[in-house]
Design an enzyme around this catalytic site. Structure first.
Site, PDB file in Angstrom:
ATOM      1  N   GLU A  97      -6.165 -10.782  -0.973  1.00 58.17           N
ATOM      2  CA  GLU A  97      -6.963 -10.579   0.253  1.00 58.17           C
ATOM      3  C   GLU A  97      -8.450 -10.550  -0.064  1.00 58.17           C
ATOM      4  O   GLU A  97      -9.195  -9.701   0.425  1.00 58.17           O
ATOM      5  CB  GLU A  97      -6.546  -9.258   0.933  1.00 58.17           C
ATOM      6  CG  GLU A  97      -5.062  -9.178   1.236  1.00 58.17           C
ATOM      7  CD  GLU A  97      -4.634  -7.887   1.932  1.00 58.17           C
ATOM      8  OE1 GLU A  97      -5.487  -7.168   2.471  1.00 58.17           O
ATOM      9  OE2 GLU A  97      -3.419  -7.603   1.921  1.00 58.17           O
ATOM     10  N   GLU A 101       0.797  -1.242   0.000  1.00 58.98           N
ATOM     11  CA  GLU A 101       0.000   0.000   0.000  1.00 58.98           C
ATOM     12  C   GLU A 101       0.830   1.293   0.000  1.00 58.98           C
ATOM     13  O   GLU A 101       0.570   2.210   0.779  1.00 58.98           O
ATOM     14  CB  GLU A 101      -0.975  -0.001   1.185  1.00 58.98           C
ATOM     15  CG  GLU A 101      -1.900  -1.216   1.173  1.00 58.98           C
ATOM     16  CD  GLU A 101      -2.787  -1.335   2.408  1.00 58.98           C
ATOM     17  OE1 GLU A 101      -2.797  -0.420   3.245  1.00 58.98           O
ATOM     18  OE2 GLU A 101      -3.459  -2.364   2.542  1.00 58.98           O
TER      19      GLU A 101
HETATM   20  O1  9MR Z   1      -7.238  -8.218   8.544  1.00 61.05           O
HETATM   21  C1  9MR Z   1      -6.118  -7.658   9.204  1.00 61.05           C
HETATM   22  C2  9MR Z   1      -6.463  -7.341  10.633  1.00 61.05           C
HETATM   23  O2  9MR Z   1      -6.742  -8.535  11.337  1.00 61.05           O
HETATM   24  C3  9MR Z   1      -5.291  -6.622  11.290  1.00 61.05           C
HETATM   25  O3  9MR Z   1      -5.663  -6.198  12.578  1.00 61.05           O
HETATM   26  C4  9MR Z   1      -4.877  -5.404  10.467  1.00 61.05           C
HETATM   27  C5  9MR Z   1      -3.655  -4.715  11.048  1.00 61.05           C
HETATM   28  O4  9MR Z   1      -2.552  -5.577  11.052  1.00 61.05           O
HETATM   29  O5  9MR Z   1      -4.594  -5.802   9.126  1.00 61.05           O
HETATM   30  C6  9MR Z   1      -5.664  -6.401   8.476  1.00 61.05           C
HETATM   31  O6  9MR Z   1      -5.273  -6.800   7.178  1.00 61.05           O
HETATM   32  C7  9MR Z   1      -4.988  -5.770   6.243  1.00 61.05           C
HETATM   33  C8  9MR Z   1      -3.857  -6.239   5.364  1.00 61.05           C
HETATM   34  O7  9MR Z   1      -2.747  -6.576   6.155  1.00 61.05           O
HETATM   35  C9  9MR Z   1      -3.492  -5.208   4.334  1.00 61.05           C
HETATM   36  N1  9MR Z   1      -4.633  -4.831   3.548  1.00 61.05           N
HETATM   37  C10 9MR Z   1      -5.801  -4.411   4.319  1.00 61.05           C
HETATM   38  C11 9MR Z   1      -6.177  -5.477   5.342  1.00 61.05           C
HETATM   39  C12 9MR Z   1      -7.418  -5.062   6.100  1.00 61.05           C
HETATM   40  O8  9MR Z   1      -7.168  -3.936   6.849  1.00 61.05           O
END
Ligand code: 9MR
Length: 463
Positions: free
Chosen positions: A372, A261
């Site tokens: 994802e 990102e």
């Molecule tokens: O789904 C993930 C959540 O459980 C975590 O708390 C969060 C922070 O680490 O990250 C979420 O996953 C993200 C991913 O790593 C990057 N793209 C967006 C996802 C959703 O926020």
């Protein structure tokens, strides 16, 4: 005599005139009826409705389970109806139907009305297809990994997660436990235990391990946020972290999201992160180079390096920026693939938008990771239960995504990863940004680990 002749002429004129008017009536094209939303929808039927068409004597009603009406529900193939509505009966519960009508006179039939979509209430009673995802994905012409985002706490042998993971999935990504804020506790100090557990689970069970993610602005450990050294020293800390993590997992983790990102949501510019501020515009390329050098030094020449981002299919300036970043990384020969997160909704992106986005990666010879995937059904917070209507649209949207992915050329396929197992554990209902807390059903399993129609949709996408 003269008067008599005149009268004959006048009556002839009127009779000719009225005759031509009637002729016009018959020759006029019959208006196309407008079908309306159904009434009284229940488990086995509904009332189909439409508007009156002048001069019509009756209507012909079609009911189908397909939007194109290539098949018809028995007894509803041009069923003659004299009223402006018809109670359709004998249908299945929880099933998608479509109807349309035509108006009819003795001699003419109008065009088809608009098509009305209706989902009967209740449950269809048709069981979901129990085939395991990876089993079917392994049988397609050009197989790919079916991935799942996991947490270390789910990996206890014999737990429902463990059983489902081993049956259905051929790749795992850590949902958060392999991010920098979890692994790095201080400069050069690492907490490997949780991440090691995840990697070992994959390695022991023959499941591919995708590393997520080395550098992400939302997972910067506190010590690095507060780092008081120079910018050059900050960059050295990032280099050290990447080098140590890639080295630690060399040969065990098959691919890494090196940077996650890095592109902003507005104006297609770089996101203004601590990494951009401290390390400058070339930081993405530097990170990839360090990851590649570490892998090579550890003898892991097959490690795949990905750039990962979201919303590129709908945000075109962002898409353009990601691909220009990719061009730089390709020129430096440090990138293997692109991760398309695909946190989608039941309405967006469209098939065409997704295809255009993915095809750009195909044109650049990159591996593609749908990294994802989840599909929200309540982004407007307009439902309080998971309706059959949304269930079926979600199923169709999963099917569409898998179909698009499966159709990619063999060289571009890698993995399609679902972001979480059960609806109630997805990040989506917990996200305050997304604004519908506690109220969505975006994944393939319900809170009881039962497969949903979305799971069947995934399987159908492989047909
Ligand atoms: O789904 C993930 C959540 O459980 C975590 O708390 C969060 C922070 O680490 O990250 C979420 O996953 C993200 C991913 O790593 C990057 N793209 C967006 C996802 C959703 O926020």
């Amino acid at each position: 005599m003269k008067i008599k002749f005149l009268l004959v002429l006048v009556s002839l004129f009127f009779s000719l005139n009225s005759c031509s008017k009637e002729d016009n009536d018959v020759a006029e094209t019959l208006e196309t009826p407008t079908a309306n939303a159904p009434k009284d929808v229940n488990d086995n039927g509904f009332k189909a409705k439409w508007n009156y068409v002048s001069n019509s004597k009756s209507y012909l009603l079609d009911v189908s389970t397909s939007e194109n009406f290539d098949t018809f529900v028995a007894n509803y193939n041009a069923k003659p109806v004299t009223d402006l509505n018809e109670v359709v009966v004998g249908l299945l519960g929880g099933t998608q139907y479509y109807y349309r009508v035509r108006a009819k006179t003795e001699t003419e039939i109008s065009d088809y009305s608009n098509v009305i979509s209706v989902v009967t209430t209740g449950s269809s009673g048709i069981p979901e297809d129990p085939t395991f995802l990876k089993v079917k994905a392994n049988k397609v012409a050009n197989p790919f990994f079916v991935g799942m985002a996991i947490k270390a706490s789910q990996l206890t042998t014999g737990s429902p997660y463990d059983i489902i993971l081993k049956n259905e999935f051929s790749s795992i990504s850590a949902e958060y436990e392999m991010k920098m804020d979890q692994i790095s506790t201080a400069s050069g100090v690492y907490n490997w235990s949780v991440a090691d557990k995840i990697v070992a689970y994959g390695n022991t069970n023959g499941i591919n391990v995708h590393g997520h993610a080395l550098v992400w602005h939302n997972a910067v450990p506190q010590w690095l946020k507060n780092f008081s050294g120079t910018d050059a020293e900050f960059a050295l800390e990032v280099k050290k972290y990447i080098t140590d993590v890639v080295t630690h997992y060399a040969g065990k983790v098959k691919s890494w999201d090196v940077v996650n990102e890095a592109v902003d949501d507005t104006d297609g510019k770089m996101r203004n992160t601590i990494f951009l501020q401290r390390m400058g515009a070339n930081y993405v390329k530097d990170c990839f180079q360090w990851a590649k050098n570490a892998a090579n030094a550890a003898g892991d020449t097959k490690l795949l390096l990905f750039y990962n981002d979201y919303a590129t299919s709908t945000n075109i300036p962002k898409q353009d920026k990601v691909f220009s970043l990719v061009d730089d990384l390709k020129t430096a020969n440090v990138i293997d693939g692109l991760g398309f997160q695909m946190h989608n909704t039941y309405l967006s992106p469209t098939k065409a938008q997704i295809e255009t986005d993915l095809n750009k990666a195909v044109a650049k010879g990159l591996k593609i990771h749908v990294s994802e995937l989840d599909i929200q059904v309540n982004q407007f917070n307009d439902i309080t239960t998971f309706t059959n209507e949304r269930r079926l649209v979600q199923k169709a949207k999963y099917k569409e995504m898998v179909k698009i992915y499966n159709a990619l050329p063999v060289a571009n396929k890698y993995a399609l990863t679902i972001w979480g197992m059960r609806d109630n554990e997805s990040w989506i209902p917990y996200s305050t940004d997304l604004n519908h807390v506690g109220n969505d059903w975006p994944l393939l399993y319900d809170s009881n680990f039962a497969i949903k129609s979305s799971h069947t949709g995934f399987l159908e996408g492989l047909d």
